[in-house]
Design an enzyme around this catalytic site. Structure first.
Site, short mmCIF file in Angstrom:
data_model
loop_
_atom_site.label_atom_id
_atom_site.label_comp_id
_atom_site.label_asym_id
_atom_site.label_seq_id
_atom_site.Cartn_x
_atom_site.Cartn_y
_atom_site.Cartn_z
CE LYS A 13 63.35 15.34 19.48
NZ LYS A 13 62.04 16.05 19.58
CD GLU A 23 72.78 16.14 23.45
OE1 GLU A 23 71.64 16.40 23.04
OE2 GLU A 23 73.76 16.11 22.71
CB SER A 37 56.94 18.39 14.75
OG SER A 37 56.40 18.96 15.93
#
Ligand SMILES: *Cc1c(COP(=O)(O)O)cnc(C)c1O
Length: 386
Positions: A83, A105, A371
């Protein structure tokens, strides 16, 4: 058509947001051509986030499965997952646009933490919207965001989960368009967000392709990644989309089974619908209401999926499959014991799919995108091991 991947994508938002999306697209196009801006981003990716990440040959897992497995180690990045590639990229882009305030958000809180991290290092004001229910369930991430200097606004309206947080973030954006960038966390949302996030995550695939060619002088037979919104998957797929001989697999969360409400496999079990400003496969009930979703991994617990994945599904270039909660847990275990790597439960879905279908991969070479790391998931194991 501009902003579409085949039939999917678009800008299904309030009229007042269209100028902001246009401004964003224009700025993104100049950012991509700006050498200085890109060099600065690359410095942060390298020295702060820890790129490039290794492509690791998992010898023990290979012996166990009879499949040559390489792991792309996004779990080694600062803050523990892919991320950060996107949040650093978008905040640099926001700076390039002269914005001083970031809003985001978050559902499980992982994107909120990655946003707060990048906002801290790049000196941006940061507000994160989080549903009240999610904030109660994800206290450690709430605390992390606050520690990192973000203001967390708890949303007490509506479902009090991600859906209500998205609505509040959009309202904030409309009110503060001049100063504020809305940082979307996956390849979802209205055009140009899916393109922008894919661009910042495509570094995963670029590196992986170069690394596998160096290590074994040939391309892999297959590449596997888990799909929530779909950003880590698009990121690694981008490196191999043009290599027709490389099979691509996107693995969704089958949860507890494929009955509505028990999983979050939008591509496998959904149908096209509009959510979060775009048209894409979506889990919905008979009346077209967005369905409740479930996954053992918080990061895959999303009722929709990025529009480019919908296109890649229909075109047949990528195959989409599911991994159930128990299969992901089994993979989580296996990788921890055999390789000393505790993977995120999200990433465990890609591995779990490989393990259950090992017969169709025997003697092949595959890359699994790892990931993220699994430390954050340990509370889920409470009661299973202790
Ligand atoms: C958030 C997250 C995901 C899911 O998001 P995508 O956009 O589908 O990549 C997957 N893995 C990890 C470790 C995550 O934190």
């Amino acid at each position: 058509m501009k902003g579409y991947f085949g039939l999917y994508g678009g800008q299904f938002v309030a009229e007042t947001l269209i100028p902001a999306l246009d401004e964003l697209e224009e700025a993104f196009n100049s950012f991509k051509k700006n050498k200085e801006a890109k060099e600065e981003l690359n410095r942060y990716l390298k020295d702060y986030a820890g790129r490039s990440t290794p492509l690791y040959f998992a010898k023990n897992l290979t012996n166990q499965l009879g499949v040559r497995v390489y792991l792309k180690r996004e779990d080694l990045l600062h803050s523990g997952a892919h991320k950060i590639n996107n949040t650093l990229g978008q905040i640099m882009l926001a700076k390039f646009m002269g914005k001083r305030r970031i809003i985001a958000e978050t559902g499980a809180g992982q994107h909120g933490v990655a946003t707060a991290t990048a906002a801290a290092i790049l000196g941006m004001e940061c507000v994160v919207y989080m549903g009240e229910k999610d904030a109660q369930r994800q206290r450690p991430n709430l605390l992390r965001m606050k520690l990192l200097g973000a203001e967390v606004r708890i949303v007490k309206k509506g479902s009090r989960t991600l859906k209500s947080a998205i609505n509040e973030a959009l309202k904030d954006w409309v009110r503060n368009i001049k100063t504020t960038h809305y940082l979307i966390g996956s390849v979802v949302g209205p055009h140009p967000f899916p393109k922008i996030v894919a661009y910042f995550q495509s570094i995963i695939g670029k590196e992986a392709r170069r690394q596998i060619l160096l290590k074994q002088k040939s391309l892999p037979d297959a590449v596997l990644a888990c799909v929530g919104g779909g950003s880590n998957a698009i990121g690694i797929f981008k490196g191999f989309l043009k290599d027709k001989g490389v099979e691509l697999y996107g693995i969704e969360a089958g949860g507890e089974g494929l009955e509505l409400g028990k999983h979050s496999a939008a591509l496998t079990a959904g149908r096209p619908g509009i959510m979060h400003g775009a048209l894409s496969y979506l889990l919905q009930n008979e009346d077209g209401q967005v369905a409740e979703v479930h996954s053992i991994s918080a990061g895959l617990d999303y009722p929709g999926v990025g529009p480019e994945h919908s296109f890649l599904k229909d075109s047949g270039r990528v195959r989409y499959g599911v991994c159930f909660d128990n299969e992901a847990l089994e993979a989580f275990n296996m990788l921890s014991r055999l390789e000393g790597i505790i993977p995120a439960l999200e990433s465990s879905h890609a591995l779990g799919y490989l393990i259950k279908n090992r017969e169709s991969f025997v003697n092949k070479t595959v890359i699994v995108n790892l990931s993220g790391r699994g430390d954050k998931d340990l509370p889920i194991l409470e009661g299973i091991y202790v």
